[in-house]
Design a protein around this motif. Structure first.
Motif, mmCIF file in Angstrom:
data_model
loop_
_atom_site.group_PDB
_atom_site.id
_atom_site.type_symbol
_atom_site.label_atom_id
_atom_site.label_comp_id
_atom_site.label_asym_id
_atom_site.label_seq_id
_atom_site.Cartn_x
_atom_site.Cartn_y
_atom_site.Cartn_z
ATOM 1 N N SER A 53 0.851 -1.199 0.011
ATOM 2 C CA SER A 53 -0.038 0.050 -0.089
ATOM 3 C C SER A 53 0.764 1.314 0.085
ATOM 4 O O SER A 53 0.370 2.200 -0.653
ATOM 5 C CB SER A 53 -0.963 -0.069 1.162
ATOM 6 N N ASP A 55 3.798 1.544 -1.051
ATOM 7 C CA ASP A 55 4.562 1.676 -2.451
ATOM 8 C C ASP A 55 3.378 2.388 -3.438
ATOM 9 O O ASP A 55 4.055 2.798 -4.272
ATOM 10 C CB ASP A 55 4.933 0.314 -2.944
ATOM 11 N N THR A 56 2.344 1.607 -3.386
ATOM 12 C CA THR A 56 1.236 2.191 -4.480
ATOM 13 C C THR A 56 1.002 3.789 -4.230
ATOM 14 O O THR A 56 0.833 4.379 -5.091
ATOM 15 C CB THR A 56 -0.050 1.504 -4.098
ATOM 16 N N THR A 59 4.098 5.518 -5.644
ATOM 17 C CA THR A 59 3.937 5.509 -7.093
ATOM 18 C C THR A 59 2.994 6.457 -7.654
ATOM 19 O O THR A 59 3.177 7.248 -8.607
ATOM 20 C CB THR A 59 3.636 4.033 -7.777
ATOM 21 N N LEU A 60 1.809 6.425 -6.973
ATOM 22 C CA LEU A 60 0.596 7.417 -7.480
ATOM 23 C C LEU A 60 1.316 9.054 -7.279
ATOM 24 O O LEU A 60 0.722 9.754 -8.147
ATOM 25 C CB LEU A 60 -0.795 7.105 -6.573
ATOM 26 N N ARG A 80 -3.746 2.893 -13.075
ATOM 27 C CA ARG A 80 -4.144 3.282 -11.740
ATOM 28 C C ARG A 80 -5.440 2.898 -11.163
ATOM 29 O O ARG A 80 -5.569 2.561 -9.960
ATOM 30 C CB ARG A 80 -4.176 4.844 -12.066
ATOM 31 N N GLU A 83 -4.932 -0.558 -9.964
ATOM 32 C CA GLU A 83 -3.955 -0.575 -8.776
ATOM 33 C C GLU A 83 -4.770 -0.257 -7.457
ATOM 34 O O GLU A 83 -4.866 -0.708 -6.574
ATOM 35 C CB GLU A 83 -2.767 0.340 -8.980
ATOM 36 N N ARG A 87 -5.618 -2.161 -4.214
ATOM 37 C CA ARG A 87 -5.301 -1.652 -2.891
ATOM 38 C C ARG A 87 -6.510 -1.651 -2.101
ATOM 39 O O ARG A 87 -6.427 -1.939 -0.752
ATOM 40 C CB ARG A 87 -4.701 -0.438 -2.967
#
Length: 150
Positions: A53, A55-56, A59-60, A80, A83, A87
């Protein structure tokens, strides 16, 4: 927390498991080693989900770009959205893991919430958040399907 409960908690934490330990049917159900095995399994699973989570989110936050090509932009937006759905499922799973950890603390872990019977060790090893035995889960799903079809 009472003194006895604290001492019991300390004993549980000190329960030493070998890396290759797997719960076996020939030992007492939900003994200290089995409970500690499942506690660690749940905590490790939760930690993995939380790292994913984070990491997401990173990244976002870093991935906000202005992409001129419409097809590339659409592809990135689809990625996105996928993803974010993943999540969201992970977030719900973390809640179920927390509930399983609470059941461990309350000494209810491993027992079917419907019948009160032990859930098989194979099922718990495959799905440690399970709250019902396989038979109870199948009955529940059949009833759910019947009501959904009406």
């Amino acid at each position: 927390m009472s003194k006895a409960a604290k001492e019991l908690d300390k004993v549980k934490q000190e329960t030493i498991l070998k890396d290759d330990y797997r719960p076996a049917e020939d030992e007492p159900f939900m003994n200290d080693r089995q409970v500690e095995y499942f506690r660690r399994k749940l905590l490790n699973w939760k930690a993995e989900l939380l790292v994913g989570s984070r990491d997401t989110i990173e990244t976002l936050q870093d991935g906000t770009r202005n992409i001129p090509d419409v097809n590339d932009r659409a592809s990135e937006e689809t990625d996105r959205a996928l993803e974010l759905r993943t999540r969201d499922r992970a977030r719900k799973l973390v809640s179920k893991i927390d509930a399983a950890l609470r059941r461990i603390d309350e000494e209810e872990f491993g027992y079917c919430s419907v019948t009160g019977e032990p859930i098989s060790l194979k099922r718990l090893d495959a799905r440690p958040i399970a709250t019902m035995s396989l038979e109870a889960q199948e009955r529940h799903e059949r009833r759910e399907k019947v009501h959904r079809d009406e």
